[in-house]
Design an enzyme around this catalytic site. Structure first.
Site, mmCIF file in Angstrom:
data_model
loop_
_atom_site.group_PDB
_atom_site.id
_atom_site.type_symbol
_atom_site.label_atom_id
_atom_site.label_comp_id
_atom_site.label_asym_id
_atom_site.label_seq_id
_atom_site.Cartn_x
_atom_site.Cartn_y
_atom_site.Cartn_z
ATOM 1 N N SER A 140 -10.755 -49.238 3.826
ATOM 2 C CA SER A 140 -11.143 -48.119 2.957
ATOM 3 C C SER A 140 -12.366 -48.554 2.150
ATOM 4 C CB SER A 140 -9.989 -47.803 1.997
ATOM 5 O OG SER A 140 -10.436 -47.008 0.910
ATOM 6 N N TYR A 153 -3.502 -50.016 -4.118
ATOM 7 C CA TYR A 153 -4.069 -49.568 -2.837
ATOM 8 C C TYR A 153 -5.334 -50.374 -2.522
ATOM 9 C CZ TYR A 153 -6.202 -46.409 0.623
ATOM 10 O OH TYR A 153 -6.782 -45.874 1.765
HETATM 11 N N1 LIG Z 1 -8.164 -39.978 4.105
HETATM 12 C C1 LIG Z 1 -8.939 -40.749 3.357
HETATM 13 O O1 LIG Z 1 -9.666 -40.269 2.445
HETATM 14 C C2 LIG Z 1 -9.007 -42.229 3.621
HETATM 15 C C3 LIG Z 1 -10.021 -42.966 2.972
HETATM 16 C C4 LIG Z 1 -10.091 -44.329 3.198
HETATM 17 C C5 LIG Z 1 -9.197 -44.950 4.044
HETATM 18 N N2 LIG Z 1 -8.226 -44.233 4.647
HETATM 19 C C6 LIG Z 1 -7.278 -44.943 5.527
HETATM 20 O O2 LIG Z 1 -7.313 -44.366 6.810
HETATM 21 C C7 LIG Z 1 -6.046 -44.533 7.452
HETATM 22 C C8 LIG Z 1 -5.573 -43.178 7.965
HETATM 23 O O3 LIG Z 1 -5.390 -42.323 6.847
HETATM 24 P P1 LIG Z 1 -5.278 -40.737 6.964
HETATM 25 O O4 LIG Z 1 -6.062 -40.186 5.854
HETATM 26 O O5 LIG Z 1 -5.540 -40.299 8.352
HETATM 27 O O6 LIG Z 1 -3.725 -40.565 6.578
HETATM 28 P P2 LIG Z 1 -2.596 -39.550 7.085
HETATM 29 O O7 LIG Z 1 -3.163 -38.303 7.581
HETATM 30 O O8 LIG Z 1 -1.612 -39.512 5.966
HETATM 31 O O9 LIG Z 1 -1.950 -40.340 8.313
HETATM 32 C C9 LIG Z 1 -1.290 -41.544 8.137
HETATM 33 C C10 LIG Z 1 -0.639 -41.938 9.450
HETATM 34 O O10 LIG Z 1 0.001 -43.196 9.265
HETATM 35 C C11 LIG Z 1 1.364 -43.107 9.687
HETATM 36 N N3 LIG Z 1 2.147 -43.997 8.834
HETATM 37 C C12 LIG Z 1 2.192 -44.023 7.470
HETATM 38 N N4 LIG Z 1 3.041 -44.966 7.044
HETATM 39 C C13 LIG Z 1 3.539 -45.553 8.164
HETATM 40 C C14 LIG Z 1 4.488 -46.584 8.373
HETATM 41 N N5 LIG Z 1 5.067 -47.227 7.351
HETATM 42 N N6 LIG Z 1 4.790 -46.941 9.653
HETATM 43 C C15 LIG Z 1 4.198 -46.310 10.697
HETATM 44 N N7 LIG Z 1 3.293 -45.320 10.551
HETATM 45 C C16 LIG Z 1 2.980 -44.939 9.303
HETATM 46 C C17 LIG Z 1 1.737 -41.632 9.500
HETATM 47 O O11 LIG Z 1 2.773 -41.224 10.373
HETATM 48 P P3 LIG Z 1 4.293 -41.082 9.861
HETATM 49 O O12 LIG Z 1 4.241 -40.391 8.523
HETATM 50 O O13 LIG Z 1 4.986 -40.331 10.932
HETATM 51 O O14 LIG Z 1 4.796 -42.486 9.753
HETATM 52 C C18 LIG Z 1 0.426 -40.961 9.899
HETATM 53 O O15 LIG Z 1 0.358 -40.823 11.303
HETATM 54 C C19 LIG Z 1 -5.116 -45.134 6.392
HETATM 55 O O16 LIG Z 1 -5.025 -46.529 6.592
HETATM 56 C C20 LIG Z 1 -5.828 -44.839 5.091
HETATM 57 O O17 LIG Z 1 -5.497 -45.758 4.085
HETATM 58 C C21 LIG Z 1 -8.108 -42.881 4.459
#
Ligand SMILES: NC(=O)c1ccc[n+]([C@@H]2O[C@H](COP(=O)([O-])OP(=O)(O)OC[C@H]3O[C@@H](n4cnc5c(N)ncnc54)[C@H](OP(=O)(O)O)[C@@H]3O)[C@@H](O)[C@H]2O)c1
Length: 262
Positions: A140, A153
Site C-alpha cells: 500500500s 495497517y
Molecule cells: N482499496 C484500496 O484503497 C487499497 C489501497 C492500498 C492497498 N490496498 C491493498 O490491496 C489489497 C486488496 O484490497 P481491496 O481493496 O481489493 O480489498 P477488498 O475488496 O476488501 O478485497 C479483499 C480480498 O481479500 C480477501 N481476504 C481478506 N481477508 C482474508 C483472509 N484473512 N484470508 C483470505 N482472504 C482474505 C477477501 O475475501 P474474503 O472476505 O472472502 O476472505 C477479498 O477477496 C489489500 O491487500 C489491501 O490492503 C488497497
C-alpha cells in the site's frame, strides 16, 4: 511473459484489486487460477464470470498456517507446480490507535504480513518447479509513507514491503522474480467506509501491476507525481511533511474513524 500456461495462485482474488488482477491476467491469456479467500460463494461468483478459465477454490483464512499447508498440499497434488503467487488479500481497521480493538490490530498483522510470509514459504518449493516464476506482493502507499490513524495497517504494509525486498535479494539468480505493488486509494469494497473521493479504479491498479509483472519491475507505485513528491520530501525532510499533513489532521481523523474492512 506469456500467461497462457501459467498456474497462478492469488489470495483475495474474489474482490476489488484481486478480482481486477484476475480479469487482467485472463485478458492477457491466463486460464488457470487458484483463489484463496474466506468466502467460498464470492470465489464461485468470480469463477462464473470467466467460464473459459479453470478455477481452483481454496477456501480459508490466509492468516492460519493449517489453512496454508492444506492449500499448498492441494496445489501440489493438482498442479505439481506453481508459476505466479500473488499475495493480495488484506484487511484494514483505521482510527486513533487507542480506539482500535486488540483483535483488529492482531488480525491486520496476521492477514497482511504473517499470512503472506507463511504462504510464500510453503509455495516456494512449487515455484521452484517453474522456469519463469514470480511473486507479487500487494502492499500500500501507506507502506511507503506512514499516515496518521493508520498505524497498525501502515506497519503491516511496510513490513510486507521489507519482506519483498529481503526475499528478492535472498532469491537472486534463482529464477523467481519478486515484486511489490503499492496502490493508493482505490475504489473497492475495502474503501466503502473510507469516505474518500478521487480514487483509482481497481482496473487501473491491475493494469499497472500486470504490466510490472511482464516488464519485471520490482516496484509498481500508484499515486502519480504527488506520491513521488511526498516520498522525496518524507526522505529528505520528514518534519516538513508532518507540517503539511497537519493541515488535514481533523479531516483525516474523521475519515479514518469509520474506516474498517475486516
Ligand atoms: N482499496 C484500496 O484503497 C487499497 C489501497 C492500498 C492497498 N490496498 C491493498 O490491496 C489489497 C486488496 O484490497 P481491496 O481493496 O481489493 O480489498 P477488498 O475488496 O476488501 O478485497 C479483499 C480480498 O481479500 C480477501 N481476504 C481478506 N481477508 C482474508 C483472509 N484473512 N484470508 C483470505 N482472504 C482474505 C477477501 O475475501 P474474503 O472476505 O472472502 O476472505 C477479498 O477477496 C489489500 O491487500 C489491501 O490492503 C488497497
Amino acid at each position: 511473459m506469456s500467461f497462457e500456461n501459467k498456474k497462478i495462485l492469488i489470495t483475495g482474488g474474489s474482490s476489488g484489486i484481486g478480482k481486477a488482477i484476475v480479469s487482467e491476467l485472463y485478458r492477457r491469456g491466463a486460464r488457470q487460477f487458484a483463489v484463496m479467500g474466506r468466502d467460498l460463494k464470492k470465489m464461485q461468483a468470480l469463477g462464473s464470470e470467466f467460464p473459459e478459465a479453470k478455477f481452483f477454490y481454496l477456501p480459508g483464512d490466509v492468516a492460519k498456517s493449517e489453512v496454508i499447508e492444506k492449500a499448498i498440499g492441494k496445489l501440489r497434488k493438482e498442479w505439481g507446480g506453481l508459476d505466479i503467487l500473488i499475495n493480495n488479500a488484506g484487511v484494514v481497521s483505521a482510527g486513533a490507535l487507542e480506539e482500535i480493538s486488540d483483535e483488529d490490530i492482531i488480525a491486520q498483522q496476521n492477514t497482511n504480513i504473517t499470512g503472506p510470509i507463511l504462504l510464500t514459504k510453503h509455495a516456494l518449493p512449487l515455484l521452484r518447479q517453474s522456469s519463469d516464476a514470480a511473486i507479487m506482493n500487494v502492499s500500500s502507499g501507506l507502506g511507503l509513507i506512514g499516515m496518521a490513524f493508520y498505524a497498525p495497517y501502515a506497519a503491516s504494509k511496510a513490513a510486507l514491503r521489507q519482506f519483498s525486498e529481503a526475499l528478492r535479494r535472498e532469491l537472486i539468480g534463482q529464477g523467481i522474480h519478486v515484486m511489490t505493488v503499492y496502490p493508493t486509494a482505490t475504489d473497492t469494497p475495502m474503501m466503502k467506509t473510507a469516505n474518500t473521493t478521487g480514487m483509482d479504479t481497481p482496473e487501473q491498479v491491475a493494469n499497472r501491476a500486470v504490466d510490472g509483472l511482464v516488464n519485471r519491475e520490482i516496484d509498481v507505485i500508484m499515486g502519480g507525481e504527488r506520491m513521488l513528491k511526498n516520498r522525496k520530501l518524507n526522505f529528505e525532510d520528514p518534519l516538513q511533511l508532518d507540517e503539511i499533513l497537519k493541515a488535514n489532521y481533523e479531516a483525516m481523523a474523521k475519515r479514518a474513524s469509520g474506516h474498517r474492512s475486516m
